[in-house]
Scaffold this motif. Structure first.
Motif, PDB file in Angstrom:
ATOM      1  N   ILE A  54       0.842  -1.201   0.000  1.00  0.00           N
ATOM      2  CA  ILE A  54       0.000   0.000   0.000  1.00  0.00           C
ATOM      3  C   ILE A  54       0.877   1.251   0.000  1.00  0.00           C
ATOM      4  O   ILE A  54       0.523   2.279  -0.592  1.00  0.00           O
ATOM      5  CB  ILE A  54      -1.000   0.015   1.174  1.00  0.00           C
ATOM      6  CG1 ILE A  54      -2.158   0.963   0.836  1.00  0.00           C
ATOM      7  CG2 ILE A  54      -0.338   0.425   2.487  1.00  0.00           C
ATOM      8  CD1 ILE A  54      -3.340   0.853   1.778  1.00  0.00           C
ATOM      9  N   ASP A  55       2.051   1.167   0.620  1.00  0.00           N
ATOM     10  CA  ASP A  55       2.982   2.303   0.582  1.00  0.00           C
ATOM     11  C   ASP A  55       3.488   2.547  -0.839  1.00  0.00           C
ATOM     12  O   ASP A  55       3.536   3.686  -1.316  1.00  0.00           O
ATOM     13  CB  ASP A  55       4.171   2.049   1.512  1.00  0.00           C
ATOM     14  CG  ASP A  55       3.806   2.181   2.985  1.00  0.00           C
ATOM     15  OD1 ASP A  55       2.648   2.548   3.275  1.00  0.00           O
ATOM     16  OD2 ASP A  55       4.675   1.913   3.838  1.00  0.00           O
ATOM     17  N   SER A  56       3.873   1.480  -1.524  1.00  0.00           N
ATOM     18  CA  SER A  56       4.399   1.644  -2.881  1.00  0.00           C
ATOM     19  C   SER A  56       3.295   2.049  -3.853  1.00  0.00           C
ATOM     20  O   SER A  56       3.508   2.868  -4.751  1.00  0.00           O
ATOM     21  CB  SER A  56       5.086   0.359  -3.354  1.00  0.00           C
ATOM     22  OG  SER A  56       4.147  -0.680  -3.519  1.00  0.00           O
ATOM     23  N   ALA A  57       2.100   1.481  -3.682  1.00  0.00           N
ATOM     24  CA  ALA A  57       1.001   1.797  -4.595  1.00  0.00           C
ATOM     25  C   ALA A  57       0.556   3.249  -4.449  1.00  0.00           C
ATOM     26  O   ALA A  57       0.292   3.927  -5.450  1.00  0.00           O
ATOM     27  CB  ALA A  57      -0.175   0.861  -4.357  1.00  0.00           C
ATOM     28  N   THR A  58       0.451   3.745  -3.228  1.00  0.00           N
ATOM     29  CA  THR A  58       0.029   5.139  -3.044  1.00  0.00           C
ATOM     30  C   THR A  58       1.099   6.105  -3.537  1.00  0.00           C
ATOM     31  O   THR A  58       0.778   7.169  -4.072  1.00  0.00           O
ATOM     32  CB  THR A  58      -0.311   5.428  -1.570  1.00  0.00           C
ATOM     33  OG1 THR A  58       0.752   4.963  -0.723  1.00  0.00           O
ATOM     34  CG2 THR A  58      -1.605   4.741  -1.166  1.00  0.00           C
ATOM     35  N   VAL A  66       1.532   6.544   1.918  1.00  0.00           N
ATOM     36  CA  VAL A  66       0.889   6.661   3.227  1.00  0.00           C
ATOM     37  C   VAL A  66       1.832   6.250   4.351  1.00  0.00           C
ATOM     38  O   VAL A  66       1.523   6.431   5.531  1.00  0.00           O
ATOM     39  CB  VAL A  66      -0.396   5.801   3.303  1.00  0.00           C
ATOM     40  CG1 VAL A  66      -1.441   6.318   2.339  1.00  0.00           C
ATOM     41  CG2 VAL A  66      -0.101   4.329   3.054  1.00  0.00           C
ATOM     42  N   ALA A  67       2.997   5.680   4.009  1.00  0.00           N
ATOM     43  CA  ALA A  67       4.060   5.357   4.979  1.00  0.00           C
ATOM     44  C   ALA A  67       3.568   4.472   6.116  1.00  0.00           C
ATOM     45  O   ALA A  67       3.929   4.679   7.271  1.00  0.00           O
ATOM     46  CB  ALA A  67       4.672   6.645   5.529  1.00  0.00           C
ATOM     47  N   SER A  68       2.779   3.451   5.804  1.00  0.00           N
ATOM     48  CA  SER A  68       2.241   2.583   6.854  1.00  0.00           C
ATOM     49  C   SER A  68       3.321   1.749   7.538  1.00  0.00           C
ATOM     50  O   SER A  68       3.170   1.364   8.702  1.00  0.00           O
ATOM     51  CB  SER A  68       1.163   1.664   6.270  1.00  0.00           C
ATOM     52  OG  SER A  68       1.716   0.745   5.350  1.00  0.00           O
ATOM     53  N   LEU A  69       4.432   1.450   6.837  1.00  0.00           N
ATOM     54  CA  LEU A  69       5.510   0.672   7.449  1.00  0.00           C
ATOM     55  C   LEU A  69       6.187   1.423   8.595  1.00  0.00           C
ATOM     56  O   LEU A  69       6.827   0.807   9.449  1.00  0.00           O
ATOM     57  CB  LEU A  69       6.556   0.303   6.397  1.00  0.00           C
ATOM     58  CG  LEU A  69       6.232  -0.898   5.500  1.00  0.00           C
ATOM     59  CD1 LEU A  69       7.214  -0.976   4.345  1.00  0.00           C
ATOM     60  CD2 LEU A  69       6.229  -2.202   6.287  1.00  0.00           C
ATOM     61  N   LYS A  70       6.043   2.722   8.613  1.00  0.00           N
ATOM     62  CA  LYS A  70       6.661   3.530   9.664  1.00  0.00           C
ATOM     63  C   LYS A  70       5.706   3.782  10.825  1.00  0.00           C
ATOM     64  O   LYS A  70       6.078   4.430  11.799  1.00  0.00           O
ATOM     65  CB  LYS A  70       7.131   4.864   9.077  1.00  0.00           C
ATOM     66  CG  LYS A  70       8.248   4.724   8.054  1.00  0.00           C
ATOM     67  CD  LYS A  70       8.693   6.080   7.537  1.00  0.00           C
ATOM     68  CE  LYS A  70       9.843   5.931   6.538  1.00  0.00           C
ATOM     69  NZ  LYS A  70      10.304   7.239   6.013  1.00  0.00           N
ATOM     70  N   MET A  71       4.475   3.281  10.719  1.00  0.00           N
ATOM     71  CA  MET A  71       3.454   3.563  11.728  1.00  0.00           C
ATOM     72  C   MET A  71       3.266   2.396  12.687  1.00  0.00           C
ATOM     73  O   MET A  71       3.505   1.235  12.327  1.00  0.00           O
ATOM     74  CB  MET A  71       2.108   3.857  11.045  1.00  0.00           C
ATOM     75  CG  MET A  71       2.090   5.064  10.155  1.00  0.00           C
ATOM     76  SD  MET A  71       0.451   5.269   9.389  1.00  0.00           S
ATOM     77  CE  MET A  71       0.765   6.662   8.322  1.00  0.00           C
ATOM     78  N   ALA A  79      -4.813   2.830   5.750  1.00  0.00           N
ATOM     79  CA  ALA A  79      -4.596   1.407   5.461  1.00  0.00           C
ATOM     80  C   ALA A  79      -5.662   0.542   6.128  1.00  0.00           C
ATOM     81  O   ALA A  79      -6.198  -0.392   5.518  1.00  0.00           O
ATOM     82  CB  ALA A  79      -3.200   0.987   5.918  1.00  0.00           C
ATOM     83  N   GLN A  80      -5.994   0.848   7.377  1.00  0.00           N
ATOM     84  CA  GLN A  80      -7.012   0.075   8.074  1.00  0.00           C
ATOM     85  C   GLN A  80      -8.392   0.288   7.453  1.00  0.00           C
ATOM     86  O   GLN A  80      -9.178  -0.652   7.321  1.00  0.00           O
ATOM     87  CB  GLN A  80      -7.032   0.441   9.557  1.00  0.00           C
ATOM     88  CG  GLN A  80      -5.861  -0.134  10.348  1.00  0.00           C
ATOM     89  CD  GLN A  80      -5.962   0.163  11.832  1.00  0.00           C
ATOM     90  OE1 GLN A  80      -6.524   1.181  12.238  1.00  0.00           O
ATOM     91  NE2 GLN A  80      -5.393  -0.706  12.649  1.00  0.00           N
ATOM     92  N   ARG A 173      -2.208  -3.204  -5.188  1.00  0.00           N
ATOM     93  CA  ARG A 173      -1.816  -3.480  -3.806  1.00  0.00           C
ATOM     94  C   ARG A 173      -2.144  -4.900  -3.379  1.00  0.00           C
ATOM     95  O   ARG A 173      -1.295  -5.647  -2.907  1.00  0.00           O
ATOM     96  CB  ARG A 173      -2.516  -2.470  -2.897  1.00  0.00           C
ATOM     97  CG  ARG A 173      -2.213  -2.626  -1.423  1.00  0.00           C
ATOM     98  CD  ARG A 173      -3.374  -3.232  -0.674  1.00  0.00           C
ATOM     99  NE  ARG A 173      -3.223  -3.097   0.763  1.00  0.00           N
ATOM    100  CZ  ARG A 173      -4.166  -3.412   1.636  1.00  0.00           C
ATOM    101  NH1 ARG A 173      -5.323  -3.866   1.227  1.00  0.00           N
ATOM    102  NH2 ARG A 173      -3.966  -3.283   2.926  1.00  0.00           N
ATOM    103  N   ASP A 174      -3.392  -5.330  -3.595  1.00  0.00           N
ATOM    104  CA  ASP A 174      -3.828  -6.604  -3.047  1.00  0.00           C
ATOM    105  C   ASP A 174      -3.285  -7.812  -3.796  1.00  0.00           C
ATOM    106  O   ASP A 174      -2.962  -8.828  -3.177  1.00  0.00           O
ATOM    107  CB  ASP A 174      -5.363  -6.657  -3.023  1.00  0.00           C
ATOM    108  CG  ASP A 174      -5.921  -5.886  -1.847  1.00  0.00           C
ATOM    109  OD1 ASP A 174      -5.497  -4.742  -1.656  1.00  0.00           O
ATOM    110  OD2 ASP A 174      -6.779  -6.424  -1.118  1.00  0.00           O
TER     111      ASP A 174
END
Length: 367
Positions: A54-58, A66-71, A79-80, A173-174
């Protein structure tokens, strides 16, 4: 369907855009930072793969990740909401007309959150397209290819741009996260396959793979093909007949006679079951064995449909395969052992796509 009525994204999601756009390597350090390396601590790679994709796709679609890996888990707003929206769509599909009787306020809130988040990037893309001069120059310069900006150059219809962005986000993403999660579940269960894959990746001598090198890693492609065969990320699908038509096979006692399909008929087909046919894939069709794809031994046509085919083939196919291949190579370069920490077999979790019900729980040691 006439070409002018097809999604704009069909015409601009090219190999060139994939090569020049997604920040695959930029996100790898964030992915690796989340993976313990002591060979004992258990990590769920499936959760990390869904965050990575999702980070790469956005970043590719909107120009901003959206930098979800850093959250932390509590911070995963978009993401949720995106995950919950998919679960709700699946539930509504199952309920059919009954879905109208039971309002789903949380799902509606998640839908709005996702679309509102993407809408601001649509506004930015349209403004950037309108500010471009006749020579294609713009006051807003971007070094990286941004998909939403390319869409805005083709149409100024904001609703259409938003709909197509959300569609490609789901596809890009999916499918990738599901492929990676399912494949690494099986790689962890088959250490001999992981070792063989690492031996092929070792031919890169530690350097980052180019897109051409990715395509030439034959055993890597065998592993991805086998994962998509055994656990297709879109396991069931269907089509509606827009006019009276005839299917060449499927009727009669032997299933080989033509079948008349009147206008409005729905045709459902089960890719998951077809991919496990022993008359096509052999007596061990239920077994994960990438070697069945080596040296052109297996060349199915319409019997192998991980991304479907024809005019409605998945828009995210090349994106998914490129990203999944890149991440797999980098994982093989970074980690020597990949040990399954799930004592049970693979079990399905099905929303709009297919992934592992219990995640992809493994432990690793560094190379």
């Amino acid at each position: 369907m006439a070409a002018r009525n097809r999604p704009v994204s069909t015409r601009i999601l090219s190999w060139h855009s994939i090569k020049s756009g997604p920040p695959f390597e930029e996100l790898i350090p964030d992915l690796f930072a989340r993976i313990p390396r002591d060979g004992v601590t258990v990590v769920d790679l499936q959760d990390l793969f869904f965050r990575y994709t999702i980070d790469s796709a956005t970043a590719f679609l909107f120009g901003q990740s959206v930098a979800s890996l850093k959250m932390d888990q509590s911070e995963l707003g978009f993401a949720q909401a995106f995950n919950y929206s998919q679960e709700a769509i699946t539930l509504r599909f199952i309920l059919g007309p009954l879905g109208r009787i039971f309002p789903h306020k949380k799902a509606d809130k998640c839908y709005r959150l996702c679309r509102d988040f993407a809408a601001r990037f649509v506004d930015e893309a349209v403004q950037a397209a309108q500010s471009e001069g006749a020579d294609g120059t713009s006051e807003t310069k971007h070094e990286r290819y941004i998909f939403s900006h390319e869409l805005a150059r083709r149409t100024s219809d904001k609703r259409r741009i938003l709909d197509e962005l959300m569609n490609v986000l789901l596809a890009g993403r999916d499918t990738t996260a599901g492929l990676l999660s399912n494949m690494f579940f099986m790689l962890a269960k088959h250490p001999e396959v992981w070792d063989k894959l690492r031996q092929e990746v070792a031919t890169l001598e530690g350097r980052l793979p180019s897109y051409e090198e990715l395509r030439n890693l034959k055993y890597l492609r065998c592993c991805m093909n086998e994962s998509l065969r055994l656990h297709p990320v879109v396991p069931v699908n269907g089509r509606i007949a827009l006019r009276d038509t005839v299917l060449p096979k499927g009727g009669g006692k032997d299933g080989r006679s033509p079948v008349f399909m009147p206008e409005g008929s729905t045709i459902e087909y089960n890719v998951y079951a077809m991919h496990r046919r022993k008359d096509i894939y052999g007596a061990d069709a239920d077994v994960f064995r990438p070697e069945r794809w080596e040296n052109g031994q297996l060349q199915p046509r319409w019997e192998y449909l991980p991304f479907n085919g024809g005019p409605r083939i998945c828009l995210g196919q090349q994106y998914a395969l490129t990203e999944a291949g890149y991440v797999t190579v980098r994982m093989a370069q970074e980690f020597r052992t990949l040990k399954s920490q799930d004592p049970g077999p693979w079990e399905e979790a099905l929303t709009l796509t297919l992934c592992s019900r219990n995640g992809t729980k493994v432990s690793v040691t560094p190379a």
